[in-house]
Motif scaffolding. Structure first.
Motif, PDB file in Angstrom:
ATOM      1  N   GLY A  56       0.785  -1.227   0.000  1.00  0.00           N
ATOM      2  CA  GLY A  56       0.000   0.000   0.000  1.00  0.00           C
ATOM      3  C   GLY A  56       0.816   1.275   0.000  1.00  0.00           C
ATOM      4  N   ARG A  57       2.107   1.184   0.354  1.00  0.00           N
ATOM      5  CA  ARG A  57       2.941   2.395   0.368  1.00  0.00           C
ATOM      6  C   ARG A  57       3.446   2.766  -1.020  1.00  0.00           C
ATOM      7  NH1 ARG A  57       5.918   4.203   4.539  1.00  0.00           N
ATOM      8  NH2 ARG A  57       6.201   5.999   3.162  1.00  0.00           N
ATOM      9  N   VAL A  58       3.666   1.746  -1.865  1.00  0.00           N
ATOM     10  CA  VAL A  58       4.094   2.002  -3.247  1.00  0.00           C
ATOM     11  C   VAL A  58       3.164   1.266  -4.196  1.00  0.00           C
ATOM     12  CG1 VAL A  58       5.945   1.822  -4.957  1.00  0.00           C
ATOM     13  CG2 VAL A  58       6.517   2.226  -2.551  1.00  0.00           C
ATOM     14  N   GLU A  59       2.455   2.032  -5.022  1.00  0.00           N
ATOM     15  CA  GLU A  59       1.630   1.467  -6.083  1.00  0.00           C
ATOM     16  C   GLU A  59       2.302   1.764  -7.418  1.00  0.00           C
ATOM     17  OE1 GLU A  59      -0.640  -0.394  -5.202  1.00  0.00           O
ATOM     18  OE2 GLU A  59      -1.445   0.286  -3.295  1.00  0.00           O
ATOM     19  N   THR A  60       1.989   1.009  -8.447  1.00  0.00           N
ATOM     20  CA  THR A  60       2.644   1.205  -9.732  1.00  0.00           C
ATOM     21  C   THR A  60       1.632   1.269 -10.866  1.00  0.00           C
ATOM     22  OG1 THR A  60       2.968  -1.181 -10.067  1.00  0.00           O
ATOM     23  CG2 THR A  60       4.736   0.029  -8.966  1.00  0.00           C
ATOM     24  N   VAL A  61       1.972   2.058 -11.881  1.00  0.00           N
ATOM     25  CA  VAL A  61       1.155   2.202 -13.086  1.00  0.00           C
ATOM     26  C   VAL A  61       2.086   2.228 -14.293  1.00  0.00           C
ATOM     27  CG1 VAL A  61      -0.371   3.735 -14.396  1.00  0.00           C
ATOM     28  CG2 VAL A  61      -0.719   3.441 -11.935  1.00  0.00           C
ATOM     29  N   LYS A  62       1.777   1.423 -15.291  1.00  0.00           N
ATOM     30  CA  LYS A  62       2.564   1.434 -16.515  1.00  0.00           C
ATOM     31  C   LYS A  62       2.087   2.562 -17.420  1.00  0.00           C
ATOM     32  CE  LYS A  62       4.126  -1.340 -20.422  1.00  0.00           C
ATOM     33  NZ  LYS A  62       4.025  -2.624 -21.155  1.00  0.00           N
ATOM     34  N   ILE A  63       3.020   3.333 -17.962  1.00  0.00           N
ATOM     35  CA  ILE A  63       2.687   4.385 -18.921  1.00  0.00           C
ATOM     36  C   ILE A  63       2.230   3.710 -20.207  1.00  0.00           C
ATOM     37  CG2 ILE A  63       3.588   6.303 -20.300  1.00  0.00           C
ATOM     38  CD1 ILE A  63       5.599   6.836 -18.037  1.00  0.00           C
ATOM     39  N   SER A  64       1.004   4.029 -20.627  1.00  0.00           N
ATOM     40  CA  SER A  64       0.407   3.329 -21.768  1.00  0.00           C
ATOM     41  C   SER A  64       0.656   4.020 -23.103  1.00  0.00           C
ATOM     42  CB  SER A  64      -1.098   3.202 -21.548  1.00  0.00           C
ATOM     43  OG  SER A  64      -1.722   4.482 -21.659  1.00  0.00           O
ATOM     44  N   GLY A  65       0.892   5.320 -23.048  1.00  0.00           N
ATOM     45  CA  GLY A  65       0.972   6.094 -24.285  1.00  0.00           C
ATOM     46  C   GLY A  65      -0.333   6.792 -24.616  1.00  0.00           C
ATOM     47  N   ASP A  66      -1.395   6.446 -23.891  1.00  0.00           N
ATOM     48  CA  ASP A  66      -2.706   7.068 -24.096  1.00  0.00           C
ATOM     49  C   ASP A  66      -3.093   7.829 -22.823  1.00  0.00           C
ATOM     50  OD1 ASP A  66      -5.420   7.056 -25.724  1.00  0.00           O
ATOM     51  OD2 ASP A  66      -5.931   6.569 -23.650  1.00  0.00           O
ATOM     52  N   VAL A  67      -3.379   9.107 -22.956  1.00  0.00           N
ATOM     53  CA  VAL A  67      -3.639   9.956 -21.786  1.00  0.00           C
ATOM     54  C   VAL A  67      -4.818   9.439 -20.974  1.00  0.00           C
ATOM     55  CG1 VAL A  67      -4.331  12.260 -21.009  1.00  0.00           C
ATOM     56  CG2 VAL A  67      -2.606  12.020 -22.810  1.00  0.00           C
ATOM     57  N   GLN A  68      -5.949   9.164 -21.630  1.00  0.00           N
ATOM     58  CA  GLN A  68      -7.141   8.753 -20.887  1.00  0.00           C
ATOM     59  C   GLN A  68      -6.942   7.410 -20.203  1.00  0.00           C
ATOM     60  OE1 GLN A  68      -9.852  10.795 -20.331  1.00  0.00           O
ATOM     61  NE2 GLN A  68     -10.185   9.218 -18.792  1.00  0.00           N
ATOM     62  N   GLU A  69      -6.231   6.519 -20.868  1.00  0.00           N
ATOM     63  CA  GLU A  69      -5.954   5.215 -20.243  1.00  0.00           C
ATOM     64  C   GLU A  69      -5.087   5.397 -19.002  1.00  0.00           C
ATOM     65  OE1 GLU A  69      -3.876   0.918 -21.385  1.00  0.00           O
ATOM     66  OE2 GLU A  69      -4.610   2.231 -22.982  1.00  0.00           O
ATOM     67  N   ASP A  70      -4.116   6.297 -19.079  1.00  0.00           N
ATOM     68  CA  ASP A  70      -3.276   6.572 -17.912  1.00  0.00           C
ATOM     69  C   ASP A  70      -4.093   7.204 -16.780  1.00  0.00           C
ATOM     70  OD1 ASP A  70      -1.131   5.563 -19.271  1.00  0.00           O
ATOM     71  OD2 ASP A  70      -0.169   7.487 -19.660  1.00  0.00           O
ATOM     72  N   VAL A  71      -4.989   8.129 -17.137  1.00  0.00           N
ATOM     73  CA  VAL A  71      -5.843   8.770 -16.129  1.00  0.00           C
ATOM     74  C   VAL A  71      -6.710   7.718 -15.428  1.00  0.00           C
ATOM     75  CG1 VAL A  71      -7.810  10.327 -15.787  1.00  0.00           C
ATOM     76  CG2 VAL A  71      -5.888  11.045 -17.210  1.00  0.00           C
ATOM     77  N   ASN A  72      -7.276   6.812 -16.213  1.00  0.00           N
ATOM     78  CA  ASN A  72      -8.123   5.760 -15.629  1.00  0.00           C
ATOM     79  C   ASN A  72      -7.313   4.861 -14.693  1.00  0.00           C
ATOM     80  OD1 ASN A  72     -10.229   6.762 -17.162  1.00  0.00           O
ATOM     81  ND2 ASN A  72     -10.045   5.221 -18.776  1.00  0.00           N
ATOM     82  N   SER A  73      -6.101   4.548 -15.084  1.00  0.00           N
ATOM     83  CA  SER A  73      -5.254   3.689 -14.237  1.00  0.00           C
ATOM     84  C   SER A  73      -4.903   4.386 -12.933  1.00  0.00           C
ATOM     85  CB  SER A  73      -3.976   3.318 -14.999  1.00  0.00           C
ATOM     86  OG  SER A  73      -4.267   2.544 -16.140  1.00  0.00           O
ATOM     87  N   LEU A  74      -4.620   5.679 -13.011  1.00  0.00           N
ATOM     88  CA  LEU A  74      -4.252   6.434 -11.811  1.00  0.00           C
ATOM     89  C   LEU A  74      -5.454   6.634 -10.884  1.00  0.00           C
ATOM     90  CD1 LEU A  74      -1.961   9.125 -13.487  1.00  0.00           C
ATOM     91  CD2 LEU A  74      -1.225   7.361 -11.881  1.00  0.00           C
ATOM     92  N   ALA A  75      -6.645   6.726 -11.471  1.00  0.00           N
ATOM     93  CA  ALA A  75      -7.847   6.989 -10.668  1.00  0.00           C
ATOM     94  C   ALA A  75      -8.136   5.870  -9.677  1.00  0.00           C
ATOM     95  CB  ALA A  75      -9.042   7.189 -11.592  1.00  0.00           C
TER      96      ALA A  75
END
Length: 380
Positions: A236-255
């Motif tokens: 829970g202290r470190v979460e990860t998200v892969k950069i997809s190249g698509d802004v909306q997809e990245d926003v959804n992943s971060l949300a």
């Protein structure tokens, strides 16, 4: 005036001197400077080699960094004090110290250069670079501004905490993101997005943010490296998200991870069009903050209306302040910020000055989270 003999200094020292980015360097014998007012003489032990050194000092300098020639590069180092000036009140010969990279104009601190790497954008910064601080720490001796030399408590760091001196070399990487995270006012309990997070300096930001009490979302393209970062702290202290190249997809992943308080951007030169920049901004909570600390030389596209409507603050940071360097040292000495092998940091190579070619290749090919290569001009 004092003499070299009074300070037990040799008449000459050896530096890795470059006369052109298109020709190999030479091991030059240079006259040893005196420790005049405000100037410390140090014996470099572990001088960091940035992963793109081969793009600055060889291959014709494709990065286009500006620096006077001839030059002995090398800005940050872990060193021993060799001689102190008359106005030094705390430093003593033999003391273990961290010498930081950024040189600041004493009469105008807004004028800054990266010692031994880049002379900056102005005539004033070019003058600063070409003066007393021209030759850096890829040498057996080096000068350093008194204010840039930070004592390290060897009894605590080596004796009590059990670090090897080589592990302290990571200070060179940790100081940079600490400057940006401190500037943007990261607070304990806040959520900070660090992107990209899988380089040597950007992954150092993850270590620093955790020590500052934050929850981290690390974003990048290297999934293996991201998984390694996730293991740096309890669940829970470190979460990860892969950069997809698509802004909306990245926003959804971060949300998925809720509101983000701080976005720490440390993008490399080629990332001006990367989806993570806009996605990170769009993912900030109202009143959120963004820190720009990367190396993009050109412009980036920003969502103007979103920034103004949500009261987003954007702050730029170039390196760190002297006070921030002191604070970072305290975090490590108090055991709050852990470094070295115990947290996955790795020294990928230790090289003599004459082995510069292998050193450059190692720095470039073995770069990554927690990794660092060093020149060792003086062995202990």
């Amino acid at each position: 005036m004092t003499s070299l003999e009074e300070h037990s200094l040799p008449k000459t020292y050896t530096g890795l001197q470059f006369h052109s980015p298109s020709s190999p360097p030479v091991l030059a014998e240079l006259p040893t400077p005196l420790p005049t007012t405000g100037t410390v003489i140090v014996k470099p032990l572990y001088s960091i080699i940035v992963q793109y050194a081969n793009e600055i000092f060889t291959n014709g300098n494709p990065r286009g960094y500006k620096y006077p020639l001839p030059i002995v590069p090398g800005g940050a180092t872990i060193a021993r004090v060799a001689a102190v000036p008359s106005d030094a009140t705390r430093l003593k010969p033999g003391q273990l110290v961290y010498v930081e990279l950024t040189i600041r104009g004493r009469d105008d601190p807004s004028v800054k250069v990266l010692r031994g790497f880049h002379q900056g954008p102005s005539e004033a910064s070019a003058r600063l670079m070409a003066g007393d601080w021209l030759n850096g720490c890829w040498a057996t001796l080096a000068t350093a501004p008194l204010e840039n030399v930070h004592p390290l408590d060897e009894d605590v760091l080596v004796g009590k905490l059990g670090y090897k001196i080589e592990e302290l070399g990571s200070l060179s990487q940790l100081a940079v993101p600490y400057g940006g995270l401190a500037d943007v006012g990261l607070k304990p309990g806040e959520t900070v997005l660090i992107a990209p997070a899988t380089g040597s300096f950007s992954s150092a930001a993850v270590h620093v943010a955790l020590a500052m009490g934050a929850r981290v979302i690390a974003m990048g393209r290297n999934e293996t490296a991201l998984e390694g970062l996730k293991k740096l702290a309890e669940p829970g202290r470190v979460e990860t998200v892969k950069i997809s190249g698509d802004v909306q997809e990245d926003v959804n992943s971060l949300a998925k991870f809720g509101p983000i308080d701080v976005f720490f951007d440390i993008s490399p030169r080629a990332a001006s069009k990367s989806s993570h920049i806009k996605a990170g901004l769009l993912s900030l909570r109202p009143g959120g903050r963004m820190n720009l600390m990367g190396g993009i030389p050109g412009d980036i596209e920003l969502p103007y209306w979103h920034i103004s409507y949500n009261g987003i603050t954007i702050k730029g940071t170039f390196m760190n302040t002297i006070q921030q360097a002191k604070e970072l040292v305290k975090l490590i000495e108090r055991g709050v910020l852990k470094i070295g092998k115990r947290v996955g940091m790795e020294v990928t190579g230790k090289f003599k000055l004459e082995d510069w070619q292998e050193a450059f290749e190692t720095a470039a090919t073995k770069a990554g989270p927690g990794k660092g290569a060093f020149f060792i001009p003086n062995e202990e």
